[in-house]
Scaffold this motif. Sequence first.
Motif, PDB file in Angstrom:
ATOM      1  N   CYS A 126       0.856  -1.183   0.000  1.00 20.46           N
ATOM      2  CA  CYS A 126       0.000   0.000   0.000  1.00 20.46           C
ATOM      3  C   CYS A 126       0.898   1.240   0.000  1.00 20.46           C
ATOM      4  O   CYS A 126       1.678   1.433   0.943  1.00 20.46           O
ATOM      5  CB  CYS A 126      -0.914   0.015   1.219  1.00 20.46           C
ATOM      6  N   LYS A 131       1.305  -0.858   4.425  1.00 21.17           N
ATOM      7  CA  LYS A 131       0.992  -2.254   4.743  1.00 21.17           C
ATOM      8  C   LYS A 131       1.338  -3.157   3.564  1.00 21.17           C
ATOM      9  O   LYS A 131       1.236  -2.760   2.404  1.00 21.17           O
ATOM     10  CB  LYS A 131      -0.494  -2.407   5.086  1.00 21.17           C
ATOM     11  N   THR A 132       1.746  -4.382   3.892  1.00 22.54           N
ATOM     12  CA  THR A 132       2.170  -5.331   2.874  1.00 22.54           C
ATOM     13  C   THR A 132       1.227  -6.528   2.826  1.00 22.54           C
ATOM     14  O   THR A 132       0.800  -7.043   3.856  1.00 22.54           O
ATOM     15  CB  THR A 132       3.603  -5.828   3.154  1.00 22.54           C
ATOM     16  N   PRO A 140      -5.409  -9.338   0.167  1.00 20.37           N
ATOM     17  CA  PRO A 140      -6.344  -8.342   0.705  1.00 20.37           C
ATOM     18  C   PRO A 140      -7.770  -8.863   0.606  1.00 20.37           C
ATOM     19  O   PRO A 140      -8.076  -9.731  -0.225  1.00 20.37           O
ATOM     20  CB  PRO A 140      -6.122  -7.137  -0.212  1.00 20.37           C
ATOM     21  N   GLN A 145      -7.009  -3.790  -3.218  1.00 23.12           N
ATOM     22  CA  GLN A 145      -7.323  -2.673  -2.314  1.00 23.12           C
ATOM     23  C   GLN A 145      -6.829  -2.949  -0.904  1.00 23.12           C
ATOM     24  O   GLN A 145      -6.987  -4.050  -0.381  1.00 23.12           O
ATOM     25  CB  GLN A 145      -8.830  -2.437  -2.291  1.00 23.12           C
ATOM     26  N   CYS A 146      -6.207  -1.952  -0.300  1.00 20.94           N
ATOM     27  CA  CYS A 146      -5.679  -2.088   1.063  1.00 20.94           C
ATOM     28  C   CYS A 146      -6.807  -2.292   2.067  1.00 20.94           C
ATOM     29  O   CYS A 146      -7.819  -1.573   2.037  1.00 20.94           O
ATOM     30  CB  CYS A 146      -4.873  -0.840   1.424  1.00 20.94           C
ATOM     31  N   ASP A 147      -6.653  -3.260   2.960  1.00 22.38           N
ATOM     32  CA  ASP A 147      -7.651  -3.525   3.993  1.00 22.38           C
ATOM     33  C   ASP A 147      -7.748  -2.394   5.008  1.00 22.38           C
ATOM     34  O   ASP A 147      -8.764  -2.240   5.670  1.00 22.38           O
ATOM     35  CB  ASP A 147      -7.288  -4.812   4.760  1.00 22.38           C
ATOM     36  N   TYR A 148      -6.674  -1.613   5.141  1.00 18.69           N
ATOM     37  CA  TYR A 148      -6.592  -0.636   6.218  1.00 18.69           C
ATOM     38  C   TYR A 148      -7.018   0.769   5.805  1.00 18.69           C
ATOM     39  O   TYR A 148      -7.617   1.495   6.604  1.00 18.69           O
ATOM     40  CB  TYR A 148      -5.167  -0.608   6.777  1.00 18.69           C
ATOM     41  N   LEU A 153      -3.451  -0.982  -4.133  1.00 23.14           N
ATOM     42  CA  LEU A 153      -2.169  -1.639  -3.890  1.00 23.14           C
ATOM     43  C   LEU A 153      -1.308  -1.617  -5.148  1.00 23.14           C
ATOM     44  O   LEU A 153      -1.815  -1.610  -6.272  1.00 23.14           O
ATOM     45  CB  LEU A 153      -2.391  -3.084  -3.440  1.00 23.14           C
TER      46      LEU A 153
END
Length: 211
Positions: A126, A131-132, A140, A145-148, A153
Amino acid sequence: MLGLPGSGKGTQSEFISNKQNIPHISTGSLFRKADQDGTELGLVARQYTAKGELVPDEITIGIALERLDQDDCSQGFLLDGFPRNLAQAEALNQYAAARNKMIDHVIYIETDEALLLERLTGRRVCPACGKTFHLMNHPPQIDGQCDYCSAKLIQRADDSEETVKERLKVNRRLTDRLVEYYDSKSVLRTVSGSKEIHELSEDIAELLQRD
């Protein structure tokens, strides 16, 4: 420990280190420790690592052998990333022979390159929060798409298929030579890197117990 990038040798090295109660000495930790301690060789090595260049053999060998002379290595040690080539392997062999010691085991994690390519190109990062993720091991919740933070991504340039293939090619050439070298000395132990982490750990534990 021998193995191509993505084979899991770092993870398995930590497992062996904890189980055998011996220090796990990786190339990265060698250079960091020498740099932190401000040793003469560490300062020279920094000039290369700071520019992203390979540290010359004589410097790498000097730093590694200084580390092996420390007290916590007196009952054994595990090397990860050293030796990297035949010159370093010969230096290690001479070091051990001069102290009436020997390399007991060289564990080679043999892994299919198609699987390594899948592992190494699967990382996604991200750009917003750092985040990785990994398409195989830690995908994810929503594809791409970033979860956070929901940012899109990306794949880093050094994780691209072309870059990874070249990296594997270079490492394969070096690793194959070391595999032949240690096989000729009857200390090579080969395990399959295609297994799950815990299964591979069990295989290595059984191998060490057997020998």
